[in-house]
Design a protein around this motif. Structure first.
Motif, mmCIF file in Angstrom:
data_model
loop_
_atom_site.group_PDB
_atom_site.id
_atom_site.type_symbol
_atom_site.label_atom_id
_atom_site.label_comp_id
_atom_site.label_asym_id
_atom_site.label_seq_id
_atom_site.Cartn_x
_atom_site.Cartn_y
_atom_site.Cartn_z
ATOM 1 N N SER A 47 6.340 -17.432 19.834
ATOM 2 C CA SER A 47 6.542 -17.983 18.491
ATOM 3 C C SER A 47 7.998 -17.859 18.099
ATOM 4 O O SER A 47 8.644 -16.854 18.393
ATOM 5 N N GLU A 48 8.495 -18.890 17.452
ATOM 6 C CA GLU A 48 9.806 -18.847 16.808
ATOM 7 C C GLU A 48 9.530 -18.797 15.318
ATOM 8 O O GLU A 48 8.781 -19.630 14.794
ATOM 9 N N VAL A 49 10.105 -17.815 14.643
ATOM 10 C CA VAL A 49 9.794 -17.573 13.232
ATOM 11 C C VAL A 49 11.051 -17.646 12.381
ATOM 12 O O VAL A 49 12.087 -17.095 12.749
ATOM 13 N N GLU A 50 10.949 -18.323 11.256
ATOM 14 C CA GLU A 50 11.983 -18.306 10.221
ATOM 15 C C GLU A 50 11.314 -17.846 8.935
ATOM 16 O O GLU A 50 10.233 -18.331 8.586
ATOM 17 N N VAL A 51 11.952 -16.917 8.246
ATOM 18 C CA VAL A 51 11.414 -16.416 6.982
ATOM 19 C C VAL A 51 12.421 -16.717 5.882
ATOM 20 O O VAL A 51 13.620 -16.494 6.045
ATOM 21 N N SER A 52 11.905 -17.236 4.776
ATOM 22 C CA SER A 52 12.764 -17.535 3.622
ATOM 23 C C SER A 52 11.955 -17.321 2.351
ATOM 24 O O SER A 52 10.764 -17.025 2.396
ATOM 25 N N ARG A 53 12.627 -17.481 1.246
ATOM 26 C CA ARG A 53 11.974 -17.467 -0.066
ATOM 27 C C ARG A 53 12.338 -18.768 -0.766
ATOM 28 O O ARG A 53 13.507 -19.121 -0.855
ATOM 29 N N SER A 54 11.312 -19.467 -1.203
ATOM 30 C CA SER A 54 11.541 -20.729 -1.917
ATOM 31 C C SER A 54 10.267 -21.116 -2.645
ATOM 32 O O SER A 54 9.237 -20.452 -2.519
ATOM 33 N N ALA A 55 10.336 -22.201 -3.370
ATOM 34 C CA ALA A 55 9.143 -22.744 -4.018
ATOM 35 C C ALA A 55 8.267 -23.385 -2.950
ATOM 36 O O ALA A 55 8.759 -23.947 -1.981
ATOM 37 N N ALA A 56 6.967 -23.268 -3.117
ATOM 38 C CA ALA A 56 6.017 -23.902 -2.198
ATOM 39 C C ALA A 56 5.842 -25.361 -2.586
ATOM 40 O O ALA A 56 6.050 -25.729 -3.749
ATOM 41 N N GLU A 71 8.966 -18.655 -6.764
ATOM 42 C CA GLU A 71 9.426 -18.356 -5.412
ATOM 43 C C GLU A 71 8.328 -17.615 -4.654
ATOM 44 O O GLU A 71 7.692 -16.700 -5.190
ATOM 45 N N VAL A 72 8.077 -18.051 -3.428
ATOM 46 C CA VAL A 72 7.117 -17.404 -2.539
ATOM 47 C C VAL A 72 7.820 -17.104 -1.215
ATOM 48 O O VAL A 72 8.882 -17.656 -0.930
ATOM 49 N N VAL A 73 7.216 -16.237 -0.427
ATOM 50 C CA VAL A 73 7.715 -16.008 0.929
ATOM 51 C C VAL A 73 7.174 -17.127 1.806
ATOM 52 O O VAL A 73 5.968 -17.432 1.768
ATOM 53 N N VAL A 74 8.053 -17.747 2.585
ATOM 54 C CA VAL A 74 7.659 -18.819 3.495
ATOM 55 C C VAL A 74 7.945 -18.348 4.915
ATOM 56 O O VAL A 74 9.070 -17.970 5.243
ATOM 57 N N ARG A 75 6.903 -18.346 5.738
ATOM 58 C CA ARG A 75 7.032 -17.998 7.159
ATOM 59 C C ARG A 75 6.794 -19.284 7.950
ATOM 60 O O ARG A 75 5.658 -19.726 8.073
ATOM 61 N N ALA A 76 7.860 -19.895 8.445
ATOM 62 C CA ALA A 76 7.760 -21.145 9.217
ATOM 63 C C ALA A 76 7.774 -20.776 10.693
ATOM 64 O O ALA A 76 8.737 -20.178 11.175
ATOM 65 N N ARG A 77 6.675 -21.115 11.384
ATOM 66 C CA ARG A 77 6.556 -20.741 12.793
ATOM 67 C C ARG A 77 6.375 -21.969 13.668
ATOM 68 O O ARG A 77 5.677 -22.910 13.300
ATOM 69 N N ARG A 78 6.999 -21.906 14.825
ATOM 70 C CA ARG A 78 6.791 -22.872 15.910
ATOM 71 C C ARG A 78 6.082 -22.069 16.988
ATOM 72 O O ARG A 78 6.627 -21.083 17.487
ATOM 73 N N MET A 79 4.867 -22.481 17.345
ATOM 74 C CA MET A 79 4.023 -21.685 18.241
ATOM 75 C C MET A 79 3.826 -22.413 19.566
ATOM 76 O O MET A 79 3.468 -23.590 19.586
ATOM 77 N N PHE A 80 4.057 -21.671 20.633
ATOM 78 C CA PHE A 80 4.070 -22.229 21.976
ATOM 79 C C PHE A 80 3.000 -21.596 22.850
ATOM 80 O O PHE A 80 2.695 -20.410 22.714
ATOM 81 N N VAL A 81 2.475 -22.366 23.780
ATOM 82 C CA VAL A 81 1.713 -21.860 24.923
ATOM 83 C C VAL A 81 2.611 -22.145 26.115
ATOM 84 O O VAL A 81 2.888 -23.313 26.422
ATOM 85 N N GLY A 82 3.107 -21.073 26.730
ATOM 86 C CA GLY A 82 4.130 -21.251 27.748
ATOM 87 C C GLY A 82 5.350 -21.867 27.088
ATOM 88 O O GLY A 82 5.829 -21.389 26.063
ATOM 89 N N GLU A 83 5.825 -22.976 27.617
ATOM 90 C CA GLU A 83 6.980 -23.662 27.032
ATOM 91 C C GLU A 83 6.580 -24.857 26.170
ATOM 92 O O GLU A 83 7.430 -25.547 25.631
ATOM 93 N N ARG A 84 5.274 -25.092 26.032
ATOM 94 C CA ARG A 84 4.789 -26.248 25.275
ATOM 95 C C ARG A 84 4.560 -25.884 23.820
ATOM 96 O O ARG A 84 3.760 -25.002 23.491
#
Length: 188
Positions: A47-56, A71-84
Motif C-alpha cells: 500500500s502507498e498511503v498519503e495522510v492529510s486533513r481537509s474537508a470531505a 476538517e477530517v483526517v483523509v487516508r488516501a491509499r493505493r493498494m497493490f497485489v504484487g505490482e498490480r
C-alpha cells in the motif's frame, strides 16, 4: 474461515463475511484486512498511503454527520497485489476520532490498522454497512487503474459505526478490473 482470495487469473474475491473481525485484520501482524487477506491467499500486498486533513466530499461529510467545511483526517491509499494496483481506498475519519486515537493520522497505523486503533481508544466498530455501486471513473482513477475515463467501476462505501451509533469512519473503495464480491445474509 472466509477470506479474500486471489486466483491464478488474478481475480480477487472480496469476502465480506468476516474481514473486519479483529483476528482476521491482525493475523500475523497484518496492518488491516487487505494485507492479512492478500498474504493469506499467498500473494504480496503493498500500500502507498498519503495522510492529510481537509474537508470531505459533501456526500461523505453527510455520511459522517459533519459539516461540509469540517476538517477530517483523509487516508488516501493505493493498494497493490504484487505490482498490480487493484484498488484506491480513501478513508475519512472525523475529528473526534482523530483526537481520541491520534494514530489514525499516522502513515503506519500498526497491527490491525485504523479499526484496531479506534477500538483501543474506546471507539470500536460494532457494525459496518457497505453500499456497492458502479460509478464512472474520474480521469485520475482511470489513469491509475488502467481504464478509460467514464468506465463504470465498482465502488464500496464502507461506514463503520460504534455500538452507540457514532460513525467513526467512511471509506470509499474504488476497485480496478478483476474483482468479485461475496456476501452472506442469514435467513433465520
Amino acid at each position: 474461515m472466509a477470506s479474500n482470495t486471489v486466483d491464478a487469473n488474478g481475480t480477487i474475491t472480496r469476502d465480506a463475511r468476516s474481514r473486519y473481525r479483529t483476528a482476521q485484520r491482525e493475523e500475523s501482524g497484518a496492518h488491516g484486512a487487505f494485507e492479512a487477506e492478500t498474504k493469506r491467499s499467498g500473494a504480496t500486498p503493498r500500500s502507498e498511503v498519503e495522510v492529510s486533513r481537509s474537508a470531505a466530499p459533501a456526500e461523505i461529510a453527510e455520511l459522517l454527520g459533519v459539516a461540509a467545511s469540517d476538517e477530517v483526517v483523509v487516508r488516501a491509499r493505493r493498494m497493490f497485489v504484487g505490482e498490480r494496483l487493484v484498488q484506491l481506498a480513501d478513508s475519512y475519519i472525523p475529528g473526534f476520532v482523530a483526537e481520541a486515537a491520534p494514530a489514525v493520522a499516522q502513515l503506519d497505523t500498526g497491527v490491525g490498522g485504523i479499526i484496531s486503533r479506534m477500538s483501543e481508544a474506546g471507539l470500536a466498530q460494532d457494525s459496518v454497512f457497505e453500499d456497492v455501486e458502479q460509478r464512472p471513473a474520474t480521469a485520475e482513477q482511470a489513469e491509475a487503474l488502467g481504464v478509460q475515463p467514464g468506465d463504470q467501476l465498482l465502488t464500496i462505501t464502507h461506514t463503520g459505526v460504534t455500538q452507540d451509533g457514532r460513525i467513526v469512519e467512511v471509506t470509499r473503495h474504488t476497485l480496478g478490473p478483476g474483482w468479485k464480491l461475496r456476501f452472506e445474509v442469514p435467513l433465520a
